[in-house]
Design an enzyme around this catalytic site. Sequence first.
Site, short mmCIF file in Angstrom:
data_model
loop_
_atom_site.label_atom_id
_atom_site.label_comp_id
_atom_site.label_asym_id
_atom_site.label_seq_id
_atom_site.Cartn_x
_atom_site.Cartn_y
_atom_site.Cartn_z
N HIS A 286 0.81 -0.84 0.48
CA HIS A 286 -0.47 -0.08 -0.36
C HIS A 286 0.70 0.54 -0.03
O HIS A 286 0.51 2.43 -0.71
CB HIS A 286 -0.44 -0.36 0.99
CG HIS A 286 -1.40 1.13 1.47
ND1 HIS A 286 -1.82 1.94 1.42
CD2 HIS A 286 -3.41 1.41 0.68
CE1 HIS A 286 -2.69 3.12 1.50
NE2 HIS A 286 -3.42 2.79 1.29
N GLU B 149 1.15 4.10 -3.15
CA GLU B 149 1.62 5.67 -2.46
C GLU B 149 2.70 6.00 -2.36
O GLU B 149 2.38 6.85 -1.42
CB GLU B 149 -0.20 5.27 -1.34
CG GLU B 149 -0.87 5.46 -1.69
CD GLU B 149 -2.14 5.95 -0.86
OE1 GLU B 149 -2.29 6.30 0.23
OE2 GLU B 149 -3.65 5.57 -0.42
N HIS C 246 -7.53 -1.80 -3.49
CA HIS C 246 -6.21 -1.96 -4.35
C HIS C 246 -5.57 -3.54 -5.76
O HIS C 246 -5.26 -2.62 -6.36
CB HIS C 246 -4.98 -1.90 -3.71
CG HIS C 246 -5.30 -0.41 -2.71
ND1 HIS C 246 -4.78 0.50 -4.54
CD2 HIS C 246 -5.67 0.25 -1.87
CE1 HIS C 246 -5.16 2.23 -3.16
NE2 HIS C 246 -5.52 1.64 -1.67
#
Length: 295
Positions: free
Chosen positions: A180, A212, A244
Site C-alpha cells: 500500500h 502511494e 487496490h
Amino acid sequence: MSFKSMILAVTLAAVAFSGTACAKEAKKEEKQAILITSFGTSMPSARKAIDNLVAAAKKAFPGAEVRLAFTSNIIRRKLTREGKKNVPPTPVMALAQLNDEGFSTVGVMPTHIIPGAEYDEIKNVVEAWGELKGKYGIKDLRLGKTFLSSVEGCDEMAEILVKRFEKLAGKDTAVVLMGHGTPHHIANAMYSQLQVALDKIADGRFFIGTVENTPLIEDVVAALKKAGYKKTLVSPLMIVAGDHANNDMADKDDPESWYSILKKEGFAVETYIKGLGEDKGVTAAFVEHLKEMMK
C-alpha cells in the site's frame, strides 16, 4: 444451637459470602479482551482474510473476548448504506463498549503491514484512552506491533513470502508484490528492508512496489528489465485483497493498473489475488504477535 453459636455461624456465612462476592468482583475486574483493528473492506471475497485472523485469535485466546473494529469511516458508511448487518465499529466505539462492559485488560492489535500513518492513528487512540483514569479508563490497555516493525519482522515476513510463492511461481518467474505504502512517513522504508531480506534468501526473484509511495511500479519495471525477467506473478503485499488488489493491481481493462503496465512493457503477467491474511504463515505470525502483546 446456642445464641452465640448461631451468631458465629451467621458471621462466618457472611464472611464467606463476602469473600465469594469479592472473588467474583476480582474475577470480573480481570476480564480480558482483544480488539483487532483493520482498515476494512466492502468486498465480501476480501473479508475472508480479516475473518481468518479474528478466528485465529479466538482459537489462541479462548478465555478472552475477541472483537473487530474498522478504521475506515468510508468503508463503514458504505456497508451501512448497503444494509449490511453487524458493521464493525470504529476503534473508539469498540473501546468505549469494552470499557462499559467491565473489561480491565484490553489488547489492541492492528492488522497493518507497516507502522505508517494508519498505525499512528490507532496509536493515538490507544494513548489518548490510556490517559483516562477512573471508571472511564481501562486499567491495562496495550497496543500490538505491525508485521514489518523491525529487521527481525522483515526477516520473518521474507521467509513467509518465499514459502507462500514457492509453488506458485517457477524459477524463471519474478514475484511482484504490491504494497500500500504510506506518504511522507519514515515507516515506508520498511518495504526496502523487506526487499533486502528477500534478496538474501530468494536470489533476487521478488520485487516490491507500492501504490502511494516509492518504489513505484515504474521502479519495479526498471528492476525487472535489469534482472532480465520476462514472466511475472503479481500479488498484493496486503492483509486484504480489496480495492487496490482487484483494481489498481489486477484490472485488465484499466490501462493504469499494474497488470496493464507490465503487459505493455512486454512482460507475461499472472495474478494471485489473495490477501496475506489468508496465509497460514502470516496467521501464525499474527498469533505470535498477539501472545507477545498479551503476556
